[in-house]
Motif scaffolding. Structure first.
Motif, PDB file in Angstrom:
ATOM      1  N   PHE A  55       0.740  -3.697  -8.694  1.00  0.00           N
ATOM      2  CA  PHE A  55       1.000  -2.289  -9.001  1.00  0.00           C
ATOM      3  C   PHE A  55      -0.251  -1.411  -8.872  1.00  0.00           C
ATOM      4  O   PHE A  55      -0.235  -0.254  -9.307  1.00  0.00           O
ATOM      5  CB  PHE A  55       1.536  -2.160 -10.431  1.00  0.00           C
ATOM      6  N   LYS A  56      -1.304  -1.920  -8.269  1.00  0.00           N
ATOM      7  CA  LYS A  56      -2.609  -1.253  -8.325  1.00  0.00           C
ATOM      8  C   LYS A  56      -2.616   0.147  -7.724  1.00  0.00           C
ATOM      9  O   LYS A  56      -3.416   0.994  -8.127  1.00  0.00           O
ATOM     10  CB  LYS A  56      -3.670  -2.112  -7.641  1.00  0.00           C
ATOM     11  N   ASP A  57      -1.730   0.414  -6.767  1.00  0.00           N
ATOM     12  CA  ASP A  57      -1.762   1.712  -6.086  1.00  0.00           C
ATOM     13  C   ASP A  57      -0.740   2.704  -6.633  1.00  0.00           C
ATOM     14  O   ASP A  57      -0.558   3.783  -6.066  1.00  0.00           O
ATOM     15  CB  ASP A  57      -1.503   1.514  -4.587  1.00  0.00           C
ATOM     16  N   TYR A  58      -0.073   2.352  -7.723  1.00  0.00           N
ATOM     17  CA  TYR A  58       1.026   3.171  -8.224  1.00  0.00           C
ATOM     18  C   TYR A  58       0.693   3.802  -9.571  1.00  0.00           C
ATOM     19  O   TYR A  58      -0.173   3.319 -10.305  1.00  0.00           O
ATOM     20  CB  TYR A  58       2.295   2.327  -8.378  1.00  0.00           C
ATOM     21  N   GLU A  59       1.421   4.876  -9.881  1.00  0.00           N
ATOM     22  CA  GLU A  59       1.357   5.455 -11.220  1.00  0.00           C
ATOM     23  C   GLU A  59       2.326   4.671 -12.100  1.00  0.00           C
ATOM     24  O   GLU A  59       3.528   4.627 -11.823  1.00  0.00           O
ATOM     25  CB  GLU A  59       1.742   6.934 -11.184  1.00  0.00           C
ATOM     26  N   VAL A  60       1.804   4.063 -13.154  1.00  0.00           N
ATOM     27  CA  VAL A  60       2.586   3.110 -13.938  1.00  0.00           C
ATOM     28  C   VAL A  60       2.459   3.415 -15.427  1.00  0.00           C
ATOM     29  O   VAL A  60       1.381   3.767 -15.912  1.00  0.00           O
ATOM     30  CB  VAL A  60       2.105   1.659 -13.685  1.00  0.00           C
ATOM     31  N   ILE A  61       3.558   3.274 -16.138  1.00  0.00           N
ATOM     32  CA  ILE A  61       3.526   3.151 -17.593  1.00  0.00           C
ATOM     33  C   ILE A  61       3.803   1.684 -17.878  1.00  0.00           C
ATOM     34  O   ILE A  61       4.911   1.186 -17.649  1.00  0.00           O
ATOM     35  CB  ILE A  61       4.584   4.035 -18.272  1.00  0.00           C
ATOM     36  N   TRP A  62       2.811   0.989 -18.365  1.00  0.00           N
ATOM     37  CA  TRP A  62       2.888  -0.460 -18.506  1.00  0.00           C
ATOM     38  C   TRP A  62       3.656  -0.843 -19.768  1.00  0.00           C
ATOM     39  O   TRP A  62       3.324  -0.392 -20.866  1.00  0.00           O
ATOM     40  CB  TRP A  62       1.483  -1.058 -18.567  1.00  0.00           C
TER      41      TRP A  62
END
Length: 700
Positions: A287-294
């Motif tokens: 997921f390194k290149d994405y905007e994420v709510i973990w």
């Protein structure tokens, strides 16, 4: 007489003035045609490009010609134009941006530039706001329903559109910071929109429609499927669309626990801590290149508490210690790569109890998300605090809920979300929508509240519900019939048996569950020619009484719904049939099936075999009527929609009732269809198993 002449004179003056005002409004209104040019910034991200493509389709539907898209207007051009995006004054001047007060704020308004050119400007503070502005233009100016795909609501073909002087839509920032959908238990979508390359649970084309709908409703987040791997294309497409990625409470950090290779290692953070952390790291990297709510947490496989696979963790204190340790380590690992990462911890099921009892402690910076009970009541026990969030369901797949029908009435949504808004708990809002198509009304109410709760917070939930129902019916069917239709929808949401358990609404799925529970015992008794035990007699009495008073209620409702069909505008009739008519019938035929099966058991217990057979036959007929109803809702593009139905087990139930009939009448028993489960739905992942925890081979 003088008084009469005076009144006539005043009336004439009034009429003349009104005509002059109307003429002035007509002269001054902005008229858009197929030839009105668009001005769009030539440097735009993929997310805006995708939304731009959508509204080009909208424009074509309305005007029958594609738009003329420019980067700037020629100096000599004096006509109207439409501006999408953020532009310097050299392109469009005098834009008042004072309404853009925060992230995702946007405006769409009539605007005259310093050269006197009229037009519309759709702009915002950021990329997502621009996307919302573009879709708002489509909705408010072109007349495109954000739900158009799911509600079969195509815009009217026009030669021109008049935009009034005062046209001005400004909105935002939103009430809830993150707002989105969880596409869960997607049995219908799986077969309806098969992925031709078998690398996603349904096709990317359908995923794109889902993401488009979320954005048209001003959502900004998605959990795209039930058991995706972190590198599945559904995530990539969501990111390209401009959506924030999230994972649900089973797949923490994106680890697909359903596919855990148990033959190689036990699923256990206690026994295999190093291996588990290796897999978490692989997911973080994916997921390194994405905007994420973990999403952080720790549960076992198959949506169960982890201690079902462990020994020695036999107290709440020990169990919470494992969960707390896992969460702390997950946060540490993500922050090592993404120092500003955002986290949520969803207290689903056992998590809520452990948190309430004081055992689970969340690290600083992790947002506590309270789940509902699957049918609209949030499990915070009234303890909600500022900064927290919500995981909700307008669709729920379990044995007692509503995956195929609307269940959650808007008043409940306004009541529960309203509590959180008043507490300042507006960080996160995720809604489980399952297969989407059955629940547009309740989901629309949910999304509107999530974007702007100010419109609802000062009124009671019942008042808000009444106003929303009227608005929904006006938007879907027109103003003339809206009051009558709103009353029919209101009656639908208050079918008696759905309200029978305070705190836990029941959907029609519970009726089919009760048939299976009786059949588990009854079918064997009939085969072995044994008497009916008292426990089964009691169960049949309870089941019959459970639905008895709902039957006349739904019969009356169905009569009134059917009487309305011919009055619905022709271009909206299919949706009315596929939504309210279909769902009313599904409730009635499910009641008939359950009532008659209960009676069959009771009559058999009384040794009245002939009447028992009649009731079994009536139950079979109810299922056949139910199947016909599903078929009627599979018109046009929806052909085959219900073919994938698995989790309500209605086809399976029918086969089981037919087996009982065969045993009662001495006929050959029919075969019972296999029930599709996740193993079959996720079968496309089988050929990639060696790549766990990814779908595709890891890049070297």
């Amino acid at each position: 007489m003088k008084r009469i002449r005076f009144l006539h004179m005043i009336l004439a003056l009034f009429v003349g003035a009104s005509a002059a005002i109307a003429q002035s409004a007509t002269i001054n209104s902005l008229v858009l045609t197929a030839d009105t040019p668009w001005v769009v910034h030539d440097s735009r991200p993929k997310s805006i490009e995708a939304a731009l493509d959508d509204i080009q389709n909208d424009w074509y539907k309305v005007f029958g010609r594609p738009p003329n898209i420019l980067n700037s207007l020629p100096e000599e051009y004096k006509g109207p134009a439409i501006y999408f995006g953020n532009f310097p004054d050299s392109v469009i001047s005098n834009v008042d941006r004072s309404a853009l007060t925060g992230d995702e704020s946007f405006l769409v308004r009539r605007h005259i530039d310093d050269k006197g050119r009229d037009g519309i400007v759709a702009t915002a503070n950021d990329d997502r706001g621009i996307i919302y502005a573009m879709y708002t233009f489509a909705e408010k100016v072109l007349g495109v329903d954000p739900w158009y795909y799911w509600t079969d609501h195509e815009p009217e073909r026009r030669s021109s559109i008049s935009v009034p002087n005062a046209f001005d839509v400004s909105s935002g920032p939103p009430t809830f910071t993150y707002r989105g959908w969880f596409i869960n238990d997607e049995d219908l979508l799986n077969l309806f929109a098969r992925d031709p390359v078998q690398e996603n649970v349904f096709s990317l084309e359908m995923f794109d429609r889902v993401y488009e709908t979320i954005l048209r409703l001003k959502g900004n987040m998605v959990v795209p499927a039930t058991f995706p791997f972190p590198d599945e294309r559904c995530y990539e497409l969501a990111a390209r669309r401009g959506l924030v990625l999230n994972m649900h409470h089973i797949l923490v950090l994106g680890l697909n626990t359903y596919r855990w290779p148990s033959q190689d290692a036990v699923f256990s953070y206690i026994q295999n801590k190093e291996l588990m952390e290796q897999h978490w790291q692989t997911c973080i990297d994916a997921f390194k290149d994405y905007e994420v709510i973990w999403t952080v947490g720790y549960r076992g496989m198959h949506d169960r508490a982890f201690w079902n696979w462990e020994t020695g963790v036999d107290t709440d204190e020990k169990r919470a210690a494992v969960i707390n340790g896992a969460i702390a380590r997950q946060v540490e690992m993500v922050r090592a790569k993404h120092p500003d990462a955002k986290f949520i911890a969803n207290m689903w099921s056992e998590g809520a109890k452990l948190y309430h009892d004081g055992y689970i402690k969340l690290p600083e910076g992790v947002t506590l998300v309270w789940p509902d009970n699957g049918v609209g009541k949030i499990r915070d026990r009234g303890t909600v605090q500022a900064g927290q969030g919500i995981y909700y369901h307008t669709a729920m797949m379990n044995r007692r809920a509503n995956q195929l029908t609307e269940l959650i009435n808007p008043a409940l949504i306004y009541s529960e979300l309203g509590r959180f808004v008043k507490a300042g708990a507006t960080s996160f809002l995720l809604n489980n929508v399952s297969d989407i198509r059955p629940v547009p009304l309740s989901t629309d109410a949910f999304m509107k509240m999530g974007w702007n709760a100010e419109s609802y917070i000062d009124d009671t939930p019942k008042v808000n519900e009444k106003e929303f129902m009227l608005d929904w019916c006006q938007r879907q069917y027109g103003e003339e019939l809206a009051p009558e239709l709103a009353e029919l929808y209101h009656r639908y949401f208050y079918i008696p048996f759905t309200q029978s358990n305070p705190g836990y609404k029941h959907g029609k799925s519970v009726l089919h569950l009760r048939i299976r529970e009786m059949d588990d015992v009854f079918a064997g008794l009939v085969l072995d020619d044994k008497p009916v035990p008292e426990e089964l007699v009691k169960m049949a009495h309870v089941n019959y009484n459970y639905g008895a008073k709902s039957v006349p209620y739904v019969e009356s409702l169905l009569k009134d719904v059917e009487a309305m069909v011919s009055r619905i505008p022709e271009n909206r009739r299919d949706f009315f049939r596929g939504h309210l008519l279909t769902q009313t019938k599904l409730h009635l035929y499910s009641l008939y099936a359950e009532q008659n099966y209960s009676q069959a058991v009771l009559k058999y217990a009384e040794e009245d075999k002939a009447t028992s057979i009649q009731h079994v036959e009536a139950s079979i007929q109810a299922y056949e009527d139910l199947f016909s109803t599903l078929g009627d809702a599979e018109y046009g593009k929806w052909a085959g929609w219900y073919r994938g139905e698995a989790f309500n087990k209605i086809f399976h139930n029918y086969d089981r009732v037919c087996v009982v009939h065969a045993r009662l009448t001495g006929q050959p028993e029919p075969l019972i269809r296999n029930v599709r489960d996740y193993e079959e739905i996720e079968q496309f992942q089988d050929r990639f198993s060696e790549n766990f925890p990814l779908l595709y081979p890891k890049a070297k």
